[in-house]
Design an enzyme around this catalytic site. Structure first.
Site, PDB file in Angstrom:
ATOM      1  N   ARG A   1      -0.817   7.643   7.357  1.00 50.39           N
ATOM      2  CA  ARG A   1      -1.030   6.119   7.094  1.00 50.39           C
ATOM      3  C   ARG A   1       0.239   5.384   8.323  1.00 50.39           C
ATOM      4  NH1 ARG A   1      -0.650   4.035   1.049  1.00 50.39           N
ATOM      5  NH2 ARG A   1      -0.749   2.044   2.241  1.00 50.39           N
TER       6      ARG A   1
ATOM      7  N   HIS B   1       6.525  -4.296  -1.726  1.00 49.14           N
ATOM      8  CA  HIS B   1       5.995  -2.925  -2.090  1.00 49.14           C
ATOM      9  C   HIS B   1       6.585  -2.012  -1.234  1.00 49.14           C
ATOM     10  CE1 HIS B   1       2.265  -4.687  -4.146  1.00 49.14           C
ATOM     11  NE2 HIS B   1       3.201  -5.015  -4.807  1.00 49.14           N
TER      12      HIS B   1
END
Ligand code: APR
Length: 250
Positions: A68, A118
């Protein structure tokens, strides 16, 4: 007409709080979590983005996060990211951008007054001493990173399901939405707490609430204006034209 009112409010307000979700990065080619065209090569986020998954198989979790990380580092900020950086420059101290995204694209677009609720794929956090450090450039990155301070193994610096958010970051985000004159919520399904409550907090404190999303969300009924549009196109209609951002958005 509603959009004129929204433009006027955004233009005249000194205090603007923005919440973004994965949808704002969809136009940079970073897939969303819950939209069509799932993201994770055969992985399910809930099975990997948890402390238990990491404890069970840290190598597997790091393989997924390294992939990612490489993916978002190949992506580019899109006009929507750039328009929010421009809005921050126009508003100064009265502006705060709260993002649920961990792709780092707001910072790469020039935003500085940013709360990454986050965490971020571009950083790691030491399991032993808590020290945070940026990951090396993708082509030089071999997980797991080791702490430059204590040599301990580091984990992705993101908030996993079941973990608490950084209390100070959350308090800063909540304060911004409680005192905002305009709250702008872009590209989030508004289902994951506590971020999902920020729009409601702003509305109950008297803010003018604008949503930009191609789909309706649980926040839509509360919004003063809910634009059924992609992030770049929607922001292009809400913000004054500015060199270098709008034309690509049309
Ligand atoms: N422009 C704006 N919004 C878009 C676009 C676009 N081009 N494309 C899709 N969307 C919207 C979708 O309609 C959806 O409402 O973006 C939203 C993406 O929703 P999610 O995938 O649920 O992403 P998000 O809301 O950011 O998820 C919140 O959940 O998995 C956790 O921690 C993760 O931060 C994430 C959190």
């Amino acid at each position: 007409m509603e959009i004129q009112e929204a433009r006027k409010r955004l233009d005249s307000s000194a205090r603007v709080a923005v919440l973004t979700g994965a949808g704002i990065s969809a136009e940079s080619g970073v897939p969303t979590f819950r939209g069509a065209g799932g993201l994770w090569e055969g992985f399910r986020p809930e099975e990997l983005a948890t402390p238990e998954a990491y404890a069970r198989d840290p190598e597997k979790v790091w393989r997924w996060y390294a992939a990612r990380y490489r993916q978002v580092m190949q992506a580019e900020p899109n006009p929507a990211h750039r328009m929010l950086a421009q809005l921050e420059r126009a508003k100064g101290d009265g502006f705060l951008l709260v993002t649920q995204n961990v792709d780092g694209l707001h910072l790469r677009a020039g935003s500085r007054r940013v709360v990454e609720l986050h965490g971020s794929l571009t950083r790691a956090r030491c399991e032993r001493c808590g020290h945070r450090q940026p990951l090396p450039p993708p082509d030089a990155f071999e997980p797991p990173p080791l702490c430059e301070r204590c040599g301990g193994r580091m984990r992705p610096d993101v908030v996993w399901f079941g973990e608490f958010l950084d209390a100070e970051l959350l308090a800063r985000a909540e304060r911004a939405f409680m005192t905002a004159e305009v709250a702008l919520v872009i590209g989030t399904s508004a289902v994951v707490e506590p971020a999902a409550s920020l729009g409601r907090i702003a509305k109950s404190a008297g803010a003018y609430l604008i949503e930009v999303n191609p789909e309706p969300t649980p926040l839509t009924p509360l919004a003063d204006l809910s634009l059924r549009a992609g992030a770049a196109h929607g922001l292009g209609r809400l913000l004054p034209d500015d060199a270098g951002t709008r034309e690509e958005a049309e």
